[in-house]
Design a protein around this motif. Structure first.
Motif, PDB file in Angstrom:
ATOM      1  N   HIS A 108       0.980  -1.248  -0.058  1.00  0.00           N
ATOM      2  CA  HIS A 108      -0.058   0.028  -0.112  1.00  0.00           C
ATOM      3  C   HIS A 108       0.930   1.280  -0.084  1.00  0.00           C
ATOM      4  O   HIS A 108       1.432   1.441   1.028  1.00  0.00           O
ATOM      5  CB  HIS A 108      -0.994  -0.169   1.235  1.00  0.00           C
ATOM      6  CG  HIS A 108      -2.140   0.985   1.375  1.00  0.00           C
ATOM      7  ND1 HIS A 108      -2.967   1.055   0.298  1.00  0.00           N
ATOM      8  CD2 HIS A 108      -2.694   1.772   2.313  1.00  0.00           C
ATOM      9  CE1 HIS A 108      -3.735   2.193   0.652  1.00  0.00           C
ATOM     10  NE2 HIS A 108      -3.481   2.232   1.541  1.00  0.00           N
ATOM     11  N   HIS A 111       1.437   7.397   0.963  1.00  0.00           N
ATOM     12  CA  HIS A 111       0.220   8.612   0.510  1.00  0.00           C
ATOM     13  C   HIS A 111      -0.047   9.357   1.982  1.00  0.00           C
ATOM     14  O   HIS A 111       0.491   9.243   3.077  1.00  0.00           O
ATOM     15  CB  HIS A 111      -0.930   7.793   0.030  1.00  0.00           C
ATOM     16  CG  HIS A 111      -1.642   7.007   0.999  1.00  0.00           C
ATOM     17  ND1 HIS A 111      -1.327   5.621   1.499  1.00  0.00           N
ATOM     18  CD2 HIS A 111      -2.775   7.239   1.837  1.00  0.00           C
ATOM     19  CE1 HIS A 111      -2.014   5.352   2.480  1.00  0.00           C
ATOM     20  NE2 HIS A 111      -2.961   6.189   2.780  1.00  0.00           N
ATOM     21  N   GLU A 211      -4.160  12.465   9.273  1.00  0.00           N
ATOM     22  CA  GLU A 211      -4.295  11.953   7.639  1.00  0.00           C
ATOM     23  C   GLU A 211      -2.936  12.574   7.070  1.00  0.00           C
ATOM     24  O   GLU A 211      -2.595  12.418   6.098  1.00  0.00           O
ATOM     25  CB  GLU A 211      -5.560  12.195   7.228  1.00  0.00           C
ATOM     26  CG  GLU A 211      -5.721  11.584   5.735  1.00  0.00           C
ATOM     27  CD  GLU A 211      -5.418  10.222   5.599  1.00  0.00           C
ATOM     28  OE1 GLU A 211      -6.013   9.571   6.488  1.00  0.00           O
ATOM     29  OE2 GLU A 211      -5.257   9.919   4.471  1.00  0.00           O
ATOM     30  N   HIS A 215       1.874   7.903   5.138  1.00  0.00           N
ATOM     31  CA  HIS A 215       1.791   6.626   5.543  1.00  0.00           C
ATOM     32  C   HIS A 215       1.466   5.860   4.428  1.00  0.00           C
ATOM     33  O   HIS A 215       0.837   5.880   3.585  1.00  0.00           O
ATOM     34  CB  HIS A 215       0.903   6.486   6.713  1.00  0.00           C
ATOM     35  CG  HIS A 215      -0.462   6.852   6.069  1.00  0.00           C
ATOM     36  ND1 HIS A 215      -1.025   8.079   5.899  1.00  0.00           N
ATOM     37  CD2 HIS A 215      -1.559   6.105   6.158  1.00  0.00           C
ATOM     38  CE1 HIS A 215      -2.380   8.059   5.702  1.00  0.00           C
ATOM     39  NE2 HIS A 215      -2.751   6.621   5.597  1.00  0.00           N
ATOM     40  N   ARG A 233     -12.370   6.863  11.078  1.00  0.00           N
ATOM     41  CA  ARG A 233     -11.976   8.305  10.704  1.00  0.00           C
ATOM     42  C   ARG A 233     -12.777   9.441  11.123  1.00  0.00           C
ATOM     43  O   ARG A 233     -13.922   9.139  11.367  1.00  0.00           O
ATOM     44  CB  ARG A 233     -12.146   8.302   8.909  1.00  0.00           C
ATOM     45  CG  ARG A 233     -11.084   7.391   8.288  1.00  0.00           C
ATOM     46  CD  ARG A 233     -11.258   7.396   6.803  1.00  0.00           C
ATOM     47  NE  ARG A 233     -10.110   6.653   6.227  1.00  0.00           N
ATOM     48  CZ  ARG A 233      -8.738   6.968   5.897  1.00  0.00           C
ATOM     49  NH1 ARG A 233      -8.789   8.405   6.202  1.00  0.00           N
ATOM     50  NH2 ARG A 233      -8.063   6.000   5.753  1.00  0.00           N
TER      51      ARG A 233
END
Ligand SMILES: O=C(O)CCC(=O)C(=O)O
Ligand SMILES: [Fe+2]
Length: 284
Positions: A108, A111, A211, A215, A233
């Motif tokens: 992943h 980002h 955010e 990560h 979230r």
């Protein structure tokens, strides 16, 4: 928040809380997650979804609404004071999916990050401090239901990147994890280059990130164990447009307790939610 937590979160952009869930409470959350995972597709409750085709993880959409032991994590007494402080007493839940990372799912890629100058707009994520308090309008709380051991893979973070003044250059770490079109789903890596931090929580731990901290996740190594975590979230309640005016369908909302509905509701900056006045919120 303790002074140590406040300092560490402000400095690094993340917080690793150990042993938030223990004993029967952890077991109940793990059992609820297992029941959702084992639900045949035709019996998945309306408004919830199992998506095994999406890249990077198996997704159990709106898992927080599957059963009360998972819903209760949205207002957990150990994370509640931290959530209140980080949102300046204006918390709003905007999503709650269970993610299951299994061997064979791709890397992943890194980002998130501070939006670069050309993209800067008032609706984008912000991180600052005012009056000795963090002001963060985009937060993720990862509630871990399984153990991660060093070397397994999983969450990676670029500590301090939530305060970066430059765009993250994708060529810096894992350069092949992106193609010109976006994520490279053929890419796998378990390497942790200098400057990257691999966080290895145990079942019951919670990892909180802004955010805005860059990560991602390493490819998951173990073939006999998966990595399960409920991703909650939160935004500030007045971020209503970016957060979506209504993030949850009537079917999902019909399953929620009044306290969770209030937590999920958008509201003006000047409004203080009734749950915020409480030190401990239990679901009725
Ligand atoms: O796999 C992870 O631990 C990170 C997941 C992630 O990036 C996210 O939920 O935003
Ligand atoms: Fe992410």
């Amino acid at each position: 928040m303790t002074p140590e937590q406040r300092y560490f979160f402000d400095l690094t952009g993340y917080l690793h809380l150990q042993g938030v869930l223990q004993g029967a409470e952890l077991q109940a959350a793990q059992d609820a997650a297992q029941r959702f995972i084992d639900t045949p597709p035709e019996e998945v409750p309306a408004g919830l979804e199992i998506n095994l085709e999406r890249e990077h993880f198996n997704w159990y959409i709106n898992a927080f609404a599957f059963d009360k032991p998972l819903e209760a994590l949205t207002l957990h007494p150990k994370t509640w004071p931290i959530l209140k402080e980080l949102t300046d007493d204006r918390p709003r839940l905007t999503s709650g999916n269970l993610m299951v990372d299994v061997h064979g799912k791709p890397f992943h890629p890194l980002h998130g990050g501070v939006p670069g100058a050309p993209a800067r707009n008032p609706e984008q994520g912000r991180y600052s401090t005012i009056g000795g308090k963090v002001q963060c309008n985009d937060l993720v709380f990862f509630f871990y239901l399984t153990d991660v051991h060093p070397g397994d893979g999983g969450l990676i973070i670029l500590p301090c990147s939530h305060k970066s003044h430059f765009d993250y250059p994708r060529s810096l770490f894992y350069p092949d994890s992106y193609t010109a079109d976006g994520y490279n789903d053929e890419y796998f890596s378990t390497e942790v280059p200098e400057g990257v931090l691999n966080v290895t929580p145990k079942a019951g731990d919670v990892v909180i990130i802004s955010e805005l901290v860059t990560h991602g996740a390493l490819s998951w190594g173990p073939q006999d164990r998966d990595r399960r975590f409920l991703t909650l979230r939160y935004m500030q309640q007045h971020e209503s447009v970016r957060g979506g005016l209504d993030r949850f369908s009537p079917e999902v909302k019909a399953r929620l307790s009044p306290e969770t509905l209030e937590l999920a509701a958008p509201a003006s900056f000047t409004h203080i939610k009734e749950i915020v006045e409480r030190e401990v919120v239990t679901l009725s």
